[in-house]
Design an enzyme around this catalytic site. Structure first.
Site, mmCIF file in Angstrom:
data_model
loop_
_atom_site.group_PDB
_atom_site.id
_atom_site.type_symbol
_atom_site.label_atom_id
_atom_site.label_comp_id
_atom_site.label_asym_id
_atom_site.label_seq_id
_atom_site.Cartn_x
_atom_site.Cartn_y
_atom_site.Cartn_z
ATOM 1 N N ASP A 243 0.883 -1.174 0.000
ATOM 2 C CA ASP A 243 0.000 0.000 0.000
ATOM 3 C C ASP A 243 0.917 1.219 0.000
ATOM 4 O OD1 ASP A 243 -3.214 0.385 0.751
ATOM 5 O OD2 ASP A 243 -2.000 2.150 1.169
ATOM 6 N N ASP A 270 4.252 3.292 -3.965
ATOM 7 C CA ASP A 270 3.354 4.220 -4.652
ATOM 8 C C ASP A 270 3.209 3.725 -6.085
ATOM 9 O OD1 ASP A 270 2.014 6.171 -5.966
ATOM 10 O OD2 ASP A 270 3.364 7.811 -5.412
ATOM 11 N N ASP A 291 -7.610 -3.606 -5.531
ATOM 12 C CA ASP A 291 -8.827 -3.026 -4.924
ATOM 13 C C ASP A 291 -8.553 -1.526 -4.868
ATOM 14 O OD1 ASP A 291 -11.121 -2.551 -3.531
ATOM 15 O OD2 ASP A 291 -10.519 -3.617 -1.711
ATOM 16 N N CYS A 344 -15.286 0.083 -5.027
ATOM 17 C CA CYS A 344 -16.586 0.203 -4.359
ATOM 18 C C CYS A 344 -17.252 1.463 -4.911
ATOM 19 C CB CYS A 344 -16.480 0.182 -2.844
ATOM 20 S SG CYS A 344 -15.263 1.289 -2.172
HETATM 21 C C1 LIG Z 1 -10.137 0.632 -1.475
HETATM 22 S S1 LIG Z 1 -8.743 0.713 -0.475
HETATM 23 C C2 LIG Z 1 -8.281 -0.985 -0.359
HETATM 24 C C3 LIG Z 1 -9.138 -1.783 0.598
HETATM 25 C C4 LIG Z 1 -8.570 -3.138 0.959
HETATM 26 N N1 LIG Z 1 -8.202 -3.898 -0.186
HETATM 27 C C5 LIG Z 1 -9.526 -3.945 1.818
HETATM 28 O O1 LIG Z 1 -10.179 -4.880 1.331
HETATM 29 O O2 LIG Z 1 -9.625 -3.651 3.031
HETATM 30 C C6 LIG Z 1 -7.547 1.402 -1.555
HETATM 31 C C7 LIG Z 1 -6.151 1.513 -0.991
HETATM 32 O O3 LIG Z 1 -5.317 2.024 -2.040
HETATM 33 C C8 LIG Z 1 -4.264 2.739 -1.437
HETATM 34 N N2 LIG Z 1 -3.659 3.628 -2.429
HETATM 35 C C9 LIG Z 1 -4.062 4.861 -2.812
HETATM 36 N N3 LIG Z 1 -3.214 5.391 -3.704
HETATM 37 C C10 LIG Z 1 -2.250 4.469 -3.897
HETATM 38 C C11 LIG Z 1 -1.064 4.447 -4.687
HETATM 39 N N4 LIG Z 1 -0.727 5.485 -5.436
HETATM 40 N N5 LIG Z 1 -0.283 3.342 -4.647
HETATM 41 C C12 LIG Z 1 -0.624 2.302 -3.867
HETATM 42 N N6 LIG Z 1 -1.719 2.261 -3.081
HETATM 43 C C13 LIG Z 1 -2.520 3.338 -3.095
HETATM 44 C C14 LIG Z 1 -4.925 3.485 -0.306
HETATM 45 O O4 LIG Z 1 -3.958 3.818 0.689
HETATM 46 C C15 LIG Z 1 -5.978 2.476 0.172
HETATM 47 O O5 LIG Z 1 -5.516 1.791 1.312
#
Ligand SMILES: C[S@@+](CC[C@H](N)C(=O)[O-])C[C@H]1O[C@@H](n2cnc3c(N)ncnc32)[C@H](O)[C@@H]1O
Length: 389
Positions: A243, A270, A291, A344
């Site tokens: 993440d 990232d 996700d 979502c």
């Molecule tokens: C929808 S949530 C994931 C939920 C998780 N899979 C669950 O089931 O509990 C999306 C995630 O993407 C991460 N995210 C946002 N931008 C990102 C990036 N540039 N690179 C990697 N992760 C990122 C956020 O920190 C967040 O935790």
């Protein structure tokens, strides 16, 4: 001032002071901290009134007086009479157990009646298959709290719920629907017996189809909801989690510990940037769960304040983030591997349009999956597609 008048005044103060930057439940917590004289009952009532206001979405937003909007929302959301309606709208209190369509026909303002487009004005942006009217009206019905119960514990959990007199419904062999607000942590003290997981989120797992010993990567893992679902289905899978936020991966580690499961590798990445060579200890993945960060619009039934404050231009920002992340992770799939793209969101720009873009840019093929219309059964609405290399 009567107790009921003071509740309305307090709810109005909350609404006037709230700008949508914090989640509403945090803002309410702060408000109650600053007003310690309010007891549990006061807090419950004021919260209920504030949420009723936001459940109206964009309906007469900014033009209907706040207290009228609170009372209209309360009438539409509740199915049983209550003291506030009895005090301020006795005629509605008499009619509160009518069906939602009947009640929608009763509420009006300046000669206008309720339309779904006034509640949810982004209908043109919805993914294919969403019934815009049913989706908008679902804002007046509180979604359930869902828990996914681990196989060996289903009888024990049922016994605890029966003992506590909680109404429950097994939706599948491992998924329980409970009234929203159920204090599940106190009811089921064993954290390794269950996970809080929405029915639609549980449903995304049907696309994973992992085989033992395969290498999987949950690339936007957050606190690990999908990762735990994967490992509960296939404990022998080797899992990498990542993440962009290291703090959320700490939460994931704690959750894994409580559930008694393990990941292989953990990275802070990232993914708007290409993944540097040598990041992982092996050459590629059999499965990637993406996700993606998204508008969260499929979950606004739980956080209606987000509908109220949402600006349509933000959809395009999410889409471009999703496209960048997807094109950066797809090259790490092994031939024959599967990318599970999940949001979502209810917006086509974040769902089918991103999947089409991924297929065009990376050559992956959309094998199965699509919309999960949770609004039809008291759950979140999600999108999940299985793309194969
Ligand atoms: C929808 S949530 C994931 C939920 C998780 N899979 C669950 O089931 O509990 C999306 C995630 O993407 C991460 N995210 C946002 N931008 C990102 C990036 N540039 N690179 C990697 N992760 C990122 C956020 O920190 C967040 O935790």
């Amino acid at each position: 001032m009567t107790r009921w008048e003071s509740y309305l005044v307090s709810a109005t103060r909350v609404i006037d002071g709230y700008d949508g930057t914090l989640p509403l439940h945090h803002f309410l917590k702060q408000f109650f901290k600053q007003n310690p004289q309010m007891g549990g009952r006061d807090r419950r009532w004021i919260s209920q009134l504030v949420y009723a206001f936001y459940r109206m979405g964009h309906l007469w937003k900014g033009i209907m007086p706040v207290q009228d909007r609170i009372l209209s929302g309360l009438f539409l959301c509740e199915t049983q009479g209550n003291e506030i309606l009895a005090a301020f709208r006795p005629e509605w209190n008499e009619q509160v157990s009518l069906t939602l369509p009947e009640k929608l026909a009763i509420v009006s303002f300046n000669g206008e009646t309720v339309t779904p487009a006034a509640i949810f004005p982004f209908a043109d942006e919805l993914s294919a298959g969403i019934d815009a009217a049913a989706f908008a009206n679902a804002y007046f019905v509180q979604p359930y709290l869902f828990i996914r119960v681990r196989k060996q514990q289903q009888q024990a959990v049922t016994a605890l719920l029966q003992e506590a007199g909680i109404t429950y419904e097994w939706r599948t062999d491992d998924l329980l629907a409970l009234p929203n607000g159920t204090k599940i942590e106190t009811l089921i003290p064993r954290k390794d017996w269950y996970e809080i997981q929405d029915a639609s989120s549980r449903e995304t797992g049907r696309l994973f189809k992992p085989a033992a010993k395969q290498q999987w990567w949950d690339c936007c893992a957050a606190s690990g909801g999908k990762s735990l679902l994967l490992l509960d289905t296939a404990p022998a899978v080797r899992l990498t989690v990542s993440d962009v936020r290291s703090s959320i991966l700490e939460n994931l580690a704690n959750r894994f510990y409580a559930a008694g499961v393990q990941f292989d590798e953990r990275k802070v990445l990232d993914l708007t940037q290409p993944v540097p060579k040598g990041t992982f200890s092996h050459s590629g993945f059999d499965g990637i769960i993406l996700d993606a960060p998204c508008s969260g619009s499929g979950t606004w039934g739980r956080t209606p304040e987000n509908l109220y404050f949402f600006e349509q231009r933000r959809i395009a920002t999410f889409q471009s983030l999703q496209q960048r992340i997807a094109t950066n992770v797809a090259p790490l799939l092994k031939p024959g591997g599967a990318l599970i793209y999940i949001t979502c969101s209810v917006f086509k720009q974040e769902n089918e349009e991103v999947v089409k873009y991924i297929c065009e840019q990376t050559g992956l093929q959309w094998q199965e999956g699509g919309l999960i219309a949770g609004y039809e059964n008291g759950a979140d609405t999600m999108f999940a597609a299985r793309l194969v290399k």
